[in-house]
Structure formats: structure tokens, C-alpha cells
Design an enzyme around this catalytic site. Structure first.
Site, short mmCIF file in Angstrom:
data_model
loop_
_atom_site.label_atom_id
_atom_site.label_comp_id
_atom_site.label_asym_id
_atom_site.label_seq_id
_atom_site.Cartn_x
_atom_site.Cartn_y
_atom_site.Cartn_z
N LYS A 121 1.31 -1.53 -0.37
CA LYS A 121 -0.11 -0.41 -0.17
C LYS A 121 0.93 1.10 -0.11
O LYS A 121 1.67 1.54 0.68
CB LYS A 121 -0.70 -0.05 0.90
CG LYS A 121 -1.69 1.58 1.53
CD LYS A 121 -2.69 1.24 2.44
CE LYS A 121 -4.20 2.34 2.53
NZ LYS A 121 -4.58 1.80 3.46
N ASP A 226 -13.51 4.73 10.14
CA ASP A 226 -13.82 4.82 8.53
C ASP A 226 -14.51 2.98 8.15
O ASP A 226 -13.88 1.87 7.32
CB ASP A 226 -12.47 4.43 7.75
CG ASP A 226 -12.65 5.12 6.42
OD1 ASP A 226 -14.29 5.67 5.95
OD2 ASP A 226 -11.94 5.16 5.85
P1 ADP Z 1 -7.77 3.70 1.11
O1 ADP Z 1 -7.25 3.54 3.12
O2 ADP Z 1 -6.95 4.46 0.28
O3 ADP Z 1 -9.01 3.48 1.31
P2 ADP Z 1 -7.23 0.84 2.01
O4 ADP Z 1 -6.66 -0.09 2.47
O5 ADP Z 1 -8.78 0.53 1.88
O6 ADP Z 1 -6.87 2.58 0.85
O7 ADP Z 1 -7.14 -0.21 0.47
C1 ADP Z 1 -7.87 0.44 -1.09
C2 ADP Z 1 -8.66 -0.78 -1.31
O8 ADP Z 1 -7.63 -1.74 -2.05
C3 ADP Z 1 -9.48 -2.00 -0.76
O9 ADP Z 1 -10.21 -2.15 -1.04
C4 ADP Z 1 -8.97 -2.95 -0.98
O10 ADP Z 1 -9.74 -3.23 -2.53
C5 ADP Z 1 -7.62 -3.35 -1.58
N1 ADP Z 1 -7.48 -3.58 -0.39
C6 ADP Z 1 -6.06 -2.92 0.43
N2 ADP Z 1 -5.45 -4.13 1.31
C7 ADP Z 1 -5.09 -4.82 0.94
C8 ADP Z 1 -4.87 -6.43 1.31
N3 ADP Z 1 -4.56 -6.70 2.07
N4 ADP Z 1 -5.27 -7.89 0.39
C9 ADP Z 1 -6.82 -7.25 -0.88
N5 ADP Z 1 -6.36 -6.52 -1.58
C10 ADP Z 1 -6.47 -5.24 -0.82
MG MG Z 2 -10.29 1.90 2.41
#
Ligand code: ADP
Ligand code: MG
Length: 459
Positions: A121, A226
């Protein structure tokens, strides 16, 4: 944002050295004077200016000559530094496809040496806020990256610390693997965000599990803030995993009750609409923490343990000061102080050189920026969806490349000139001209250089 990691492969040692020099300079400068980059990088025969041209071409740095001639990292440049560090540490070996676009992040698959796929991320604070500050673009133009990079690093650090602590307490979260700069590496969740799930075998069980998590978090002294269908992942066996933690707060936060109720309400609303679950309407009916009677859990009746944040998170490297800085960003609704041009770089710079390979603080005291949209803009995450971010990102990119094109010819001239000057300074032994930003070299140039040399040979 496009993340063409092929570029990473073609970047030379010198490229990374100069990129790191820009990052180090950003500790005390929003725009790092070219001469300072050159001094930190200490490439022979004015090589820095040639490398800067290459970095510019790949959009890893941004050129700015409004106040003086200088550079700052772009998100892409910051991405590459984080990725390079992680690869050097052996955390992963290659970057794959993008699997998610959050409002303020990009998520990619990465693969380890033995083929295990993980999630990476990259935090991108500022995306959402840009929308609200279009009219203030000029004001922010030369400031935003400086702040956004710093804040993105804090967000990543906080997310990593929370994920680790929550995992240790048995919460269903991804396994937190490593963190550097604005980048968090975690296990890949095999599932879908709840928002994409149209049907569940056992919606009541999943609902109870999710609301149970909100309560359990509060019992541990935390509120997600959130907690909604975008940040809950479900696998084929309807196992729930929660993600996305940078905005979590303590139950002792002054708005804790409101955040808690909002998280609960999101889940009730979503399950009511999507899976036709029906609930009692009166939110105040319940005086117990559970939801067996279908009413909203009440914040006041939960037996909340406090201090989780302070003790465990500080142990994971996220300090109270980091939290205060993030709070300031989230809650700030008026313009604040400015960065001093007179700060002394050298002491910290030497220290930073020794410490890098880990997160390098961009600033202890980021400027405060007027957000325009106010706190809601940041707090109502997910509500605008991912398409908005893309649009925004595209706009930023086109703005930057436009400006870049305009400046290119001029810049090449300028860089060549500086290069010639640096060469002649090296030959003639006199010092290159100094920048408008006061910059004193306390450490003595040779020891300073050899430290950089030591650090960068690893690449
Ligand atoms: P933001 O803080 O920008 O909302 P998120 O952590 O919610 O970011 O991640 C955005 C998207 O990425 C999630 O909705 C999911 O689909 C995907 N995602 C995030 N972390 C993971 C993970 N560990 N494994 C698989 N998909 C992930
Ligand atoms: Mg998110």
C-alpha cells in the site's frame, strides 16, 4: 498514478544517489536548491545536474524555479525510494499489478523471492484534499508535496503500527510485514471488499461478526472511524478481514461517540439495504454492548479499556507527536506557519545519511495547509470513490508535465550552466555559489562525503 517499475531497473546508482539527496534536502526545504542536491550527492564533475535531467525525464523529481532553482521529489520518486529500500531489505523482489485504488492510496501486488504474493500500500495523502483546494493551487503549488510526503509517511507508519497491534490482539487484519516511508507491506487478503459482494450465504452471521468487531475494538480502546463496506474484506468462506487503519482514534477522543455511532450506522445501513436485514429503529434503545436484539450497540455501555493507543502503538514506533501531527492535518481549517528558510541542514543531514534505509523524516514540523473543505473532506473517506482520485491524479500529472514542458528548455540550459560552474569550481577550487537558503556545512565536507559514500555503496 502509473508505477512503471521498469524504470527502476534502468536507474543507475547515481540516479538513486541524487534522488536520495533530494529527499534528504527536503528535510528542511520544500524545494531543495540545486546546489544543495549537488553538495549532498557529491558526484564528480557536476554529474548531479546530468542525473537530475534524467530524473526529471522520468518524473521522479519536479523542478521549481519560482523562488530559486530547485527540486522536490514527486510521489513517483518517493515510491521508488521506498521500493528500492524494501527490495534491498529482501522484503520483496518484484512489483506486480495494481489491485486497488483507495481514495488516498494505491495498492499493488508484490512478490517475494520465493514467489509469495503480498500487498503493497502506497499512501497518497493529498489526493482528496486537492479537489477542495483547486482555487488555492497557486498557493499550494510549491508546498503540497513537501507536506503530503511527510503526512503520507505518518499515515503509513500509523497504519503499520495499528495493524501489528491489532493482529497481536487477535483481530482479523492483514499480517503487517514491513513499512518504509509511505509504503506498507502486508499479507494479501484473498477476498473482495464487502461493497462488491452482492450475496451472502449467512448475512446475519457476517453482520454480527462485523458489529462484534466494532464493539471489540472499542473494548480495546479503539474506533476504526472508517468502518464501512469499502474497508471490510470477505472471502469465499465469508470470513471477515478489516483493513485501512490510518484514521483510527482512541475511545478517549473528544468525538469518539460520534465516530463510533457513525461506524455502527454505516454497517446497519449497508446490511439493511444490500441484504435486507431489518433492525429496530431506535438507536438509544439498547443499554448493553451486544446487538442480539437488533438494536444499535451503545458506546456508553461498552466497557472500554483505554491506553491501548499510547502504550502499544508507541512501542510499534508511532508516537504521540506523530498522532498530534496527523490530527493537526485532519482538523486544521486555517492556514498556519511557514517553513523557515534559515534552518541549518548539516547536522541533521549527516545524521540522516547514517540512518537512512529506513524512513527518513521529511520534516518534524510540517507546514499547515488550509484545506478548504475542512475536516469532513478527509474524514468522509470512501464517499467519493476511486474514480475521483484518478481524475485528480490525472489533473495533477498533466499540470506538472505542462509546467515541466514549459520549463524544460530553460532548465536544460540552466542545468548545463550549473554543471559547467560546478566543474570549474571543482577544477579551480573555489566554492560553488550559495543558494538563497542559508546552508552551513558544520560537519566538514570530507567526513560528510565519506558517510554518504558508505551509505550509498550498498546500492
Ligand atoms: P484507502 O486507505 O486508500 O481507502 P485501503 O487500505 O482501503 O486504501 O485499500 C484500497 C483497496 O485496496 C481495498 O478496498 C481493497 O480492495 C484493496 N486492498 C487493500 N489492502 C489489501 C490487502 N491486504 N489484500 C488485498 N486487497 C487489499
Ligand atoms: Mg479504504
Amino acid at each position: 498514478m502509473k508505477l512503471n517499475v521498469d524504470v527502476l531497473r534502468y536507474l543507475s546508482k547515481e540516479d538513486f544517489r541524487v534522488l536520495t539527496a533530494v529527499e534528504m534536502g527536503m528535510r528542511n526545504h520544500e524545494i531543495v536548491p540545486s546546489e544543495l542536491v549537488d553538495r549532498i550527492a557529491s558526484l564528480k564533475h557536476g554529474g548531479t545536474y546530468k542525473v537530475l535531467k534524467n530524473l526529471l525525464k522520468h518524473k521522479l523529481v519536479h523542478h521549481d524555479s519560482s523562488k530559486y532553482d530547485g527540486f522536490r521529489l514527486t510521489y513517483l520518486g518517493y515510491d521508488f525510494l521506498a521500493i528500492k529500500t524494501m527490495v534491498n531489505r529482501g522484503v520483496f523482489a518484484s512489483v506486480g499489478r495494481q489491485i486497488g485504488v483507495g481514495k488516498e492510496s494505491d495498492i499493488f501486488e508484490v512478490a517475494t523471492e520465493d514467489g509469495t504474493i503480498l500487498a503493497m500500500k502506497l499512501h497518497r495523502l493529498g489526493r482528496v484534499s486537492f479537489r477542495a483546494v483547486k482555487s488555492k493551487r497557486d498557493y499550494l503549488r510549491h508546498r503540497r508535496s513537501y507536506n503530503w510526503l511527510y503526512l503520507s509517511r505518518l499515515a503509513a507508519l500509523k497504519e503499520f503500527a495499528f495493524m501489528k497491534a491489532l493482529e497481536e490482539h487477535g483481530f482479523p487484519v492483514p499480517n503487517a510485514i514491513d513499512c518504509n516511508r509511505h509504503c506498507v507491506i502486508m499479507s494479501l487478503i484473498q477476498g473482495y471488499p464487502l461493497v462488491q459482494v452482492k450475496e451472502l450465504q449467512n448475512p446475519e452471521t457476517v453482520f454480527d461478526r462485523i458489529i462484534g468487531l466494532v464493539i471489540q475494538l472499542a473494548e480495546h480502546g479503539l474506533i476504526h472511524c472508517d468502518f464501512n463496506e469499502f474497508n471490510i474484506m470477505i472471502d469465499d468462506h465469508e470470513k471477515v478481514t478489516m483493513i485501512d487503519f490510518p484514521q483510527m482514534v482512541s475511545v478517549s477522543h473528544r468525538n469518539a461517540q460520534m465516530y463510533f455511532d457513525r461506524d455502527v450506522e454505516c454497517i446497519f445501513k449497508f446490511f439493511g439495504k444490500r441484504f435486507n436485514l431489518s433492525f429496530e429503529e431506535d438507536a438509544d434503545n439498547s443499554d448493553s454492548g451486544d446487538v442480539e436484539d437488533g438494536s444499535r450497540p451503545s458506546f456508553s455501555s461498552i466497557n472500554k479499556a483505554d491506553g491501548f493507543l499510547d502504550k502499544e502503538l508507541a512501542a510499534s514506533g508511532f508516537t504521540r507527536k506523530d498522532q498530534a501531527d496527523m490530527d493537526k492535518f485532519i482538523e486544521e481549517d486555517s492556514a498556519g506557519g511557514a517553513v523557515s528558510d534559515d534552518e541549518d541542514d548539516s547536522t541533521d543531514l549527516d545524521e540522516a545519511i547514517v540512518r537512512d534505509t529506513d524512513a527518513l523524516p521529511l520534516s518534524e514540523e510540517p507546514e499547515q495547509i488550509h484545506e478548504g473543505g475542512g475536516p469532513e473532506e478527509v474524514e468522509n473517506r470512501e464517499s467519493t470513490g476511486a474514480s475521483g482520485s484518478n481524475e485528480l491524479e490525472a489533473q495533477n500529472e498533466s499540470d506538472e508535465s505542462e509546467a515541466q514542458d514549459r520549463n524544460d528548455a530553460e532548465l536544460v540550459k540552466c542545468l548545463n550552466k550549473q554543471r559547467r560552474r560546478a566543474i570549474s569550481a571543482a577544477h579551480g577550487g573555489h566554492k560553488p555559489f550559495t543558494s538563497r537558503n542559508s546552508y552551513k556545512d558544520k560537519g566538514g565536507r570530507s567526513s560528510h562525503n565519506s558517510k554518504i559514500q558508505k551509505q550509498m555503496c550498498n546500492w
